[in-house]
Design a protein around this motif. Structure first.
Motif, short mmCIF file in Angstrom:
data_model
loop_
_atom_site.label_atom_id
_atom_site.label_comp_id
_atom_site.label_asym_id
_atom_site.label_seq_id
_atom_site.Cartn_x
_atom_site.Cartn_y
_atom_site.Cartn_z
N SER A 49 -96.86 -31.98 16.73
CA SER A 49 -97.33 -32.21 15.35
C SER A 49 -98.71 -31.61 15.08
CB SER A 49 -97.34 -33.71 15.03
OG SER A 49 -96.04 -34.23 15.14
N ARG A 50 -99.02 -30.53 15.77
CA ARG A 50 -100.26 -29.80 15.55
C ARG A 50 -100.11 -28.40 16.13
NH1 ARG A 50 -103.56 -29.35 20.13
NH2 ARG A 50 -102.87 -30.60 21.88
N SER A 85 -104.85 -28.53 10.82
CA SER A 85 -103.72 -29.45 11.02
C SER A 85 -102.45 -28.92 10.36
CB SER A 85 -104.07 -30.83 10.46
OG SER A 85 -104.36 -30.72 9.08
N THR A 86 -102.59 -28.00 9.41
CA THR A 86 -101.42 -27.51 8.69
C THR A 86 -101.10 -26.04 8.93
OG1 THR A 86 -102.79 -27.01 6.76
CG2 THR A 86 -101.74 -29.18 6.83
N GLU A 111 -98.87 -19.27 10.05
CA GLU A 111 -97.78 -20.20 10.34
C GLU A 111 -96.53 -19.92 9.52
OE1 GLU A 111 -99.89 -21.74 6.86
OE2 GLU A 111 -100.61 -21.02 8.78
#
Length: 121
Positions: A49-50, A85-86, A111
């Motif tokens: 989750s990161r 974080s995103t 990303e």
């Protein structure tokens, strides 16, 4: 002797045409490596989750660079520049000036798999 001079002249005439093709072919390495890195980051994100700033933590192995020693094969250094974080941003920076103009080729991916050439060579 005359044949060698003619071949030399033909090479000098063809070289300016071939240099952009060589640069384009070598940039394929950057695109492939960044695509692989993006996939590894995405997998890491699904598990933790990161995103990670550490190449070894996500399982990316940087090939030895052509400038490091005679066994080096990679023309691009891969780095993760920005991690939040995103999302993340990673770059592939050429270690060789393909057309000898003083500018080193740089590619970038994020990303979302948005791949772009930041600095053309």
């Amino acid at each position: 002797m005359i044949v060698l001079v003619i071949i030399g002249i033909l090479v000098l005439l063809a070289l300016p045409i071939l240099i952009p093709l060589i640069s384009k072919a070598k940039s394929t390495e950057a695109k492939l490596q960044l695509g692989h890195l993006q996939m590894l980051e995405q997998n890491y994100f699904y598990e933790h989750s990161r995103y990670s700033k550490d190449l070894s933590e996500i399982g990316f192995i940087q090939e030895k660079l052509t400038t490091e020693n005679t066994a080096g094969r990679a023309n691009y250094r891969i780095d993760i520049k920005n991690v939040t974080s995103t999302g993340f941003t990673a770059t592939a920076t050429a270690v060789v000036d393909f057309n000898a103009n003083g500018t080193f080729n740089v590619w970038e991916i994020n990303e979302n798999k948005d791949l772009k050439e930041v600095t053309p060579d």
